[in-house]
Design a protein around this motif. Structure first.
Motif, PDB file in Angstrom:
ATOM      1  N   TYR A 217     -90.549 -30.990  50.159  1.00 57.82           N
ATOM      2  CA  TYR A 217     -90.108 -32.224  50.806  1.00 57.82           C
ATOM      3  C   TYR A 217     -89.483 -33.177  49.789  1.00 57.82           C
ATOM      4  O   TYR A 217     -88.503 -33.874  50.098  1.00 57.82           O
ATOM      5  CB  TYR A 217     -91.307 -32.909  51.485  1.00 57.82           C
ATOM      6  CG  TYR A 217     -92.135 -33.738  50.538  1.00 57.82           C
ATOM      7  CD1 TYR A 217     -91.932 -35.103  50.419  1.00 57.82           C
ATOM      8  CD2 TYR A 217     -93.091 -33.143  49.695  1.00 57.82           C
ATOM      9  CE1 TYR A 217     -92.667 -35.867  49.522  1.00 57.82           C
ATOM     10  CE2 TYR A 217     -93.804 -33.892  48.804  1.00 57.82           C
ATOM     11  CZ  TYR A 217     -93.602 -35.252  48.718  1.00 57.82           C
ATOM     12  OH  TYR A 217     -94.304 -35.998  47.808  1.00 57.82           O
TER      13      TYR A 217
ATOM     14  N   GLU B  18     -90.134 -26.948  57.683  1.00 59.26           N
ATOM     15  CA  GLU B  18     -88.955 -26.433  56.991  1.00 59.26           C
ATOM     16  C   GLU B  18     -88.933 -26.879  55.527  1.00 59.26           C
ATOM     17  O   GLU B  18     -88.600 -26.110  54.628  1.00 59.26           O
ATOM     18  CB  GLU B  18     -87.690 -26.901  57.706  1.00 59.26           C
ATOM     19  CG  GLU B  18     -86.408 -26.291  57.184  1.00 59.26           C
ATOM     20  CD  GLU B  18     -86.254 -24.821  57.554  1.00 59.26           C
ATOM     21  OE1 GLU B  18     -85.485 -24.131  56.863  1.00 59.26           O
ATOM     22  OE2 GLU B  18     -86.901 -24.375  58.513  1.00 59.26           O
ATOM     23  N   LYS B  19     -89.282 -28.136  55.300  1.00 61.96           N
ATOM     24  CA  LYS B  19     -89.420 -28.691  53.954  1.00 61.96           C
ATOM     25  C   LYS B  19     -90.827 -29.259  53.859  1.00 61.96           C
ATOM     26  O   LYS B  19     -91.130 -30.282  54.463  1.00 61.96           O
ATOM     27  CB  LYS B  19     -88.373 -29.776  53.686  1.00 61.96           C
ATOM     28  CG  LYS B  19     -86.936 -29.338  53.941  1.00 61.96           C
ATOM     29  CD  LYS B  19     -86.497 -28.213  53.020  1.00 61.96           C
ATOM     30  CE  LYS B  19     -85.067 -27.795  53.311  1.00 61.96           C
ATOM     31  NZ  LYS B  19     -84.623 -26.669  52.457  1.00 61.96           N
TER      32      LYS B  19
ATOM     33  N   HIS C 115     -85.945 -32.236  48.744  1.00 59.83           N
ATOM     34  CA  HIS C 115     -85.066 -32.526  49.876  1.00 59.83           C
ATOM     35  C   HIS C 115     -84.885 -34.032  50.053  1.00 59.83           C
ATOM     36  O   HIS C 115     -83.780 -34.500  50.384  1.00 59.83           O
ATOM     37  CB  HIS C 115     -85.659 -31.912  51.142  1.00 59.83           C
ATOM     38  CG  HIS C 115     -84.717 -31.818  52.288  1.00 59.83           C
ATOM     39  ND1 HIS C 115     -83.526 -31.145  52.237  1.00 59.83           N
ATOM     40  CD2 HIS C 115     -84.798 -32.334  53.543  1.00 59.83           C
ATOM     41  CE1 HIS C 115     -82.904 -31.237  53.406  1.00 59.83           C
ATOM     42  NE2 HIS C 115     -83.651 -31.961  54.208  1.00 59.83           N
TER      43      HIS C 115
ATOM     44  N   GLU D 148     -87.609 -25.884  48.170  1.00 62.19           N
ATOM     45  CA  GLU D 148     -87.992 -25.968  49.575  1.00 62.19           C
ATOM     46  C   GLU D 148     -89.018 -27.074  49.815  1.00 62.19           C
ATOM     47  O   GLU D 148     -89.563 -27.172  50.912  1.00 62.19           O
ATOM     48  CB  GLU D 148     -88.579 -24.629  50.049  1.00 62.19           C
ATOM     49  CG  GLU D 148     -87.592 -23.487  50.081  1.00 62.19           C
ATOM     50  CD  GLU D 148     -86.533 -23.668  51.162  1.00 62.19           C
ATOM     51  OE1 GLU D 148     -86.737 -24.505  52.057  1.00 62.19           O
ATOM     52  OE2 GLU D 148     -85.502 -22.974  51.109  1.00 62.19           O
TER      53      GLU D 148
ATOM     54  N   GLN E 220     -93.723 -21.094  53.774  1.00 58.49           N
ATOM     55  CA  GLN E 220     -93.597 -22.518  54.025  1.00 58.49           C
ATOM     56  C   GLN E 220     -94.980 -23.138  54.257  1.00 58.49           C
ATOM     57  O   GLN E 220     -95.988 -22.430  54.389  1.00 58.49           O
ATOM     58  CB  GLN E 220     -92.722 -22.759  55.265  1.00 58.49           C
ATOM     59  CG  GLN E 220     -91.303 -22.236  55.140  1.00 58.49           C
ATOM     60  CD  GLN E 220     -90.542 -22.357  56.449  1.00 58.49           C
ATOM     61  OE1 GLN E 220     -91.100 -22.158  57.522  1.00 58.49           O
ATOM     62  NE2 GLN E 220     -89.268 -22.685  56.353  1.00 58.49           N
TER      63      GLN E 220
ATOM     64  N   ASP F 178     -88.059 -29.918  61.094  1.00 61.92           N
ATOM     65  CA  ASP F 178     -86.841 -29.166  60.815  1.00 61.92           C
ATOM     66  C   ASP F 178     -86.165 -29.580  59.519  1.00 61.92           C
ATOM     67  O   ASP F 178     -85.057 -29.109  59.209  1.00 61.92           O
ATOM     68  CB  ASP F 178     -85.849 -29.315  61.977  1.00 61.92           C
ATOM     69  CG  ASP F 178     -85.439 -30.777  62.213  1.00 61.92           C
ATOM     70  OD1 ASP F 178     -85.969 -31.656  61.507  1.00 61.92           O
ATOM     71  OD2 ASP F 178     -84.618 -31.011  63.107  1.00 61.92           O
ATOM     72  N   GLY F 179     -86.795 -30.461  58.733  1.00 62.10           N
ATOM     73  CA  GLY F 179     -86.249 -30.885  57.462  1.00 62.10           C
ATOM     74  C   GLY F 179     -85.382 -32.127  57.522  1.00 62.10           C
ATOM     75  O   GLY F 179     -84.906 -32.592  56.487  1.00 62.10           O
TER      76      GLY F 179
END
Length: 578
Positions: free
Chosen positions: A240, A229-230, A243, A238, A205, A298-299
């Motif tokens: 950003y 997380e992202k 997501h 994975e 990550q 945490d995403g």
């Protein structure tokens, strides 16, 4: 008994359906069932991979122009099917011996030609509409806000990237793209600490954020650790952006991500714009500020409106307005006197001023006494290079203001030339002026120009060019830069366009309180690690470690502190002046 005729068949009479599909087959379901299954599978795949389709979907969504050639193509196909019918039922031609052309082909030709012809037209119309919106929403001001003297913008983007890379000691990670962020009131160039190499990209990550202080010439770099997380620079599912496009707004245009550190917590902040639709005089869209997306460690994705973003404690003092949108809106004001004027007489037409340096495109983000702002300098259209206007955009609210000087002022390109002229002894094959930013000090306009090596390994000095007189002042010390920005008179010498001066040929006369010699500890790659100032009543001693022999040039260094040439005084890099 007579045998059946060869023309007779055991099958059903002509015209009767057997109910079998395909004809003569072994039965089974109709083909539409299989087609429906394939279609559902494709829809499911497109929905899952919709982040990869975003560019194409958004382009279609923001191009209502497609409706015009599409309607024209349908009409052309219908009319063509009624004209010059040929013997072949599915093909139609012009004349008995003419080439056979189907209505579908005719419609396709009309559609493609329509897009080709109308695209330039709609781009111009959209630019004119955006110009009207910008001019109508802007406020004319009599002066620009004073710069925040405690937080000057000294380090350029290219130099910051070098500082960050040169101090990175983690073999599995690399420094990503930089953007300015504000942490505890101080502006930094911030970059993600992203995985490096295919294996690490697939398995790791984003590990943190690298911060490079913009307010000092020294390489002041620190890393904020913490996995995202992202993150940025990770494997696509994975990242950003993947997501964000799955959990945030989809039909919007996301800008470049910016790392924001608030109380030690990292956030990925992404300003975005959205289209505004116009039907006349031809269907088109113009971009407008849609809001800000925030991705937490945490995403979690939070989508904030412009008003909500301005009130968020996490985003206080940050640049929230999309940078590309700021430049696009200012550039569009070239249509302020109409489309015809832009292509004919060019009255009052402007263009965004091109600037020297690497990765130094406008707008520039600076901190002023009134808050964070973008600054865009424009010059007249054509060969003229004087300063025509300065646009400022509030980084928090997106409010546009335009300043038009009431006297002739040098533009940024001429300011860079004046810096070269003032420092004639500088090797301009190895150094270059970069990032000229218009700065107001006590109601006086100056161009703040950084002089950097060609490899962007550091900041040689910062020059201030009086935009009216062309007088050049050059400073190598950060405290002198801050005092000058605060309206004080530092102890550096002042040079004019015809005088020699500057670092490597800069100010050669030190005033009261100025050091006689500046000693810089320089890494092999050219990065300045440490700077020491030596004054007139002090000496410099250079010694080898205890297991070696003492250097013989201590006396030479002492002589240098009494005013001799610093270049010949020590084995290190010693520079005379301020």
């Amino acid at each position: 008994m007579s045998s059946p005729s060869s023309e007779e068949s055991d099958g059903p009479p002509a015209g009767e359906e057997t109910g079998e599909w395909p004809p003569g087959g072994d039965g089974g379901g109709p083909p539409w069932a299989a087609l429906l299954g394939v279609a559902l599978l494709l829809v499911a795949a497109a929905w899952f991979f919709r982040p990869t389709l975003h560019a194409a979907v958004y382009a279609l969504y923001t191009t209502p122009l497609l409706v015009v050639p599409l309607v024209a193509a349908v009409v052309a196909g219908w009319l063509f099917s009624k004209y010059a019918r040929d013997e072949t039922p599915s093909e139609y031609g012009i004349g008995d011996d003419g080439p056979q052309v189907s209505p579908l082909r005719a419609a396709g030709v009309v559609f493609v030609v329509g897009i080709f012809v109308l695209s330039p037209v709609v781009n111009v119309v959209a630019g004119a509409t955006l110009s009207d919106q910008t001019m109508g929403a802007s406020t004319t001001v009599e002066r620009l806000d004073d710069v925040d003297a405690d937080n000057p913008r000294i380090v350029t983007r290219a130099v910051a990237e070098q500082y960050a890379s040169n101090t990175l000691n983690r073999p599995q990670y690399r420094v990503g793209e930089t953007a300015i962020t504000v942490a505890n009131g101080t502006p930094y160039w911030a970059a993600p600490l992203s995985p490096d190499g295919l294996f690490n990209v697939l398995t790791k990550q984003q590990a943190g954020t690298v911060l490079v202080d913009t307010t000092t010439q020294r390489a002041n770099v620190r890393v904020v650790d913490g996995a995202m997380e992202k993150g940025i620079g990770t494997v696509f599912f994975e990242s950003y952006r993947w997501h964000l496009l799955k959990n945030g707004e989809y039909l919007v245009d996301y800008g470049d991500p910016k790392m924001v550190v608030e109380n030690g917590t990292q956030h990925i902040v992404v300003p975005y714009s959205k289209p505004t639709f116009h039907l006349t005089p031809i269907p088109h869209t113009t971009p407008s500020w849609g809001g800000v997306a925030v991705v937490d460690p945490d995403g979690t994705v939070r989508t904030l409106s412009p008003e909500e973003a301005a009130e968020s404690p996490v985003l206080s003092g940050q640049q929230l307005y999309p940078e590309d949108l700021a430049r696009r809106r200012v550039a569009a004001t070239k249509y302020r006197n109409g489309i015809v004027n832009t292509f004919t007489s060019h009255e009052d037409e402007i263009e965004v001023a091109p600037l020297p340096g690497d990765d130094n495109d406008q707008p520039f983000f600076v901190l002023t006494e009134e808050g964070p702002q973008y600054v865009v300098a424009v010059e007249p259209y054509g060969q003229a290079q004087g300063l025509r206007e300065v646009w400022t955009i509030d980084g928090q609210t997106g409010a546009f203001e335009v300043y038009r000087p009431n006297r002739s002022l040098f533009g940024p390109q001429k300011a860079a030339d004046l810096v070269r002229q003032a420092a004639r002894q500088t090797d301009w094959n190895r150094f270059s002026p970069a990032e000229p930013i218009l700065t107001v000090i006590d109601d006086r306009e100056y161009w703040q120009v950084r002089v950097v090596p060609e490899d962007n390994s550091g900041i040689a000095y910062v020059a201030f060019v009086d935009a009216q007189s062309g007088e050049v002042r050059e400073f190598e010390r950060t405290d002198a830069i801050r005092r000058f920005l605060a309206g004080e008179t530092p102890t550096n010498a002042t040079t004019g366009p015809g005088d020699a001066g500057g670092a490597g040929g800069g100010p050669s006369e030190a005033g009261d309180g100025a050091p006689t010699v500046i000693v810089q500890r320089v890494a092999e790659n050219g990065t300045v690690i440490e700077t020491m100032e030596v004054y007139g009543d002090e000496t410099v001693r250079i010694r080898q470690p205890a297991n070696g022999t003492e250097s013989a040039n201590a006396s030479a260094a002492s002589a240098a502190s009494d005013g001799e040439s610093g270049a010949n005084a020590t084995a290190g890099r010693v520079r005379a002046g301020a």
